[in-house]
Design a protein around this motif. Structure first.
Motif, mmCIF file in Angstrom:
data_model
loop_
_atom_site.group_PDB
_atom_site.id
_atom_site.type_symbol
_atom_site.label_atom_id
_atom_site.label_comp_id
_atom_site.label_asym_id
_atom_site.label_seq_id
_atom_site.Cartn_x
_atom_site.Cartn_y
_atom_site.Cartn_z
ATOM 1 N N GLU A 157 -8.820 21.837 22.359
ATOM 2 C CA GLU A 157 -9.256 20.455 22.139
ATOM 3 C C GLU A 157 -10.677 20.416 21.578
ATOM 4 O O GLU A 157 -10.978 19.630 20.670
ATOM 5 N N TYR B 182 -10.595 21.414 17.942
ATOM 6 C CA TYR B 182 -10.039 20.324 17.126
ATOM 7 C C TYR B 182 -11.072 19.213 16.923
ATOM 8 O O TYR B 182 -11.216 18.660 15.829
ATOM 9 N N GLN B 183 -11.813 18.910 17.985
ATOM 10 C CA GLN B 183 -12.798 17.823 17.917
ATOM 11 C C GLN B 183 -13.976 18.147 17.006
ATOM 12 O O GLN B 183 -14.602 17.232 16.461
ATOM 13 N N ARG C 196 -21.072 18.507 15.931
ATOM 14 C CA ARG C 196 -20.758 17.599 14.818
ATOM 15 C C ARG C 196 -22.032 17.104 14.139
ATOM 16 O O ARG C 196 -22.087 16.959 12.904
ATOM 17 N N VAL D 92 -19.709 18.799 21.852
ATOM 18 C CA VAL D 92 -18.979 18.334 20.665
ATOM 19 C C VAL D 92 -19.886 17.522 19.757
ATOM 20 O O VAL D 92 -19.952 17.755 18.540
#
Length: 374
Positions: A276, A279-280, A255, A251
């Motif tokens: 999840e 979404y993250q 990002r 994640v």
């Protein structure tokens, strides 16, 4: 008439399926098409995780049942009231029939057809009842299609006529993988040129969503999966970046690479953990779209304050929010023009007798789309 079909008599069944044999190739009785129905000779049918989820019990359905929902074939006979199809017409099968009259259908959202979904849930055709039987006892239809058979009877509302002379094995993929995946990117998420997108879960539907994002003109298309082989395929299909979902810092890595996350996170794996993750890695103000069908008993924790404070959107996508009679011909046209290389999703084949081994390959991630050739 009698026809050969792959019948599921019990669920759940555990792998390896070559040994446990959840699907038995048996002779079943097929009643003639009733009002508004069509007898179809099945030519090719893809194995999908939605079929597998019935076998393994994640999506309970009434048994006995003839599975199969992603397929193409030819019209053999039309029932009373069917005037726009004739013997020999080529058709793609759609797993939600559309009545055209309920509230969702009237709004242009046939994937949510209320009578269609009600019939699918109890193993019947839209007109009511079953056309399949064995030894005088009814056999259930799988979402109005039951394509793992040499012949099937379906509602006219479950069929899309196609003019394109493409192989049946390719045409079949447009009935689920392409319709769901490309549709999720194009219709539900509405990915726009220059935006960024990430696809989590690279099965047939996920790679179709990737193709859809590429066709939309996304500037970066990030592929995320546990399989390095599927990540390699994703790069061949246009992914600009790939990340293994098993990495402990995946994640944070995504990002960081996207300066805060992607505009669109698309979850196609059918698991809460994958949703999840999607979404993250979606940025503030971005949209997370899920077309994966997780176990109905599984739930996801969500902090409403983030949904509000970051103006996030979480959307579901069923059948790619498509209007099949419009979108299937459009997507086939894009395939023919080289914009949607759907043929690269077809990775293995077998006759109907090899269906259990095909589901082993799907379950173990050794194939993207295994196609049964009738």
């Amino acid at each position: 008439m009698k026809t050969r079909a792959a019948v599921l008599h019990a669920s759940p069944v555990t792998p390896p399926y070559a040994q446990s044999k959840p699907l038995w190739i048996e002779e079943v009785e097929l009643a003639p098409p009733a009002m508004g129905e069509v007898l179809v000779k099945v030519r090719a049918a893809g194995l999908c995780h939605s079929d597998l989820s019935v076998i393994d019990g994640n999506r309970p359905r009434p048994v006995p049942m003839v599975l199969g929902h992603e397929a193409a074939g030819e019209v053999e006979e039309v029932g009373p009231g069917v005037a726009d199809l004739k013997k020999g017409d080529r058709v793609v099968m759609v797993f939600v029939p559309s009545c055209g009259h309920c509230a969702p259908c009237s709004e242009g959202r046939p994937a949510l057809c209320e009578p269609g979904n009600a019939a699918n849930g109890v193993g019947e055709l839209m007109a009511g009842g079953r056309r399949l039987s064995q030894n005088g006892k009814p056999v259930n239809h799988h979402v109005g299609v039951s394509a793992f058979a040499e012949h099937t009877v379906m509602s006219r509302h479950s069929l899309v006529k196609i003019e394109a002379e493409i192989p049946h094995e390719i045409a079949a993929l447009f009935g689920c993988a392409v319709l769901t995946g490309v549709g999720a990117a194009v219709n539900t998420a509405k990915v726009r040129a220059g935006e960024t997108a990430a696809v989590v879960g690279l099965g047939g539907v996920g790679l179709s969503a990737l193709l859809g994002a590429v066709a939309c003109g996304a500037s970066r298309v990030i592929a995320v999966d546990l399989s390095d082989e599927k990540l390699r395929v994703a790069r061949e299909l246009g992914a600009t970046d790939t990340f293994n979902a098993g990495a402990p810092d995946v994640v944070e890595a995504i990002r960081a690479a996207t300066k805060g996350g992607v505009d669109h996170g698309l979850e196609m794996a059918g698991s809460v953990k994958a949703l999840e993750l999607a979404y993250q890695i979606t940025r503030r103000g971005g949209t997370t779209t899920t077309a994966g069908l997780a176990n109905p008993a599984h739930t996801m924790a969500l902090a409403p304050v983030r949904l509000v404070g970051e103006e996030r959107t979480l959307k579901g996508s069923y059948v790619g929010s498509c209007i099949p009679v419009r979108d299937i011909p459009r997507f086939i046209d894009l395939y023919q023009r080289g914009r949607l290389p759907v043929d690269k999703l077809w990775t293995s084949s077998s006759p109907l007798d090899g269906i259990n081994e095909g589901f082993d390959a799907l379950n173990e991630g050794r194939t993207i789309r295994h196609v049964i050739q009738m």
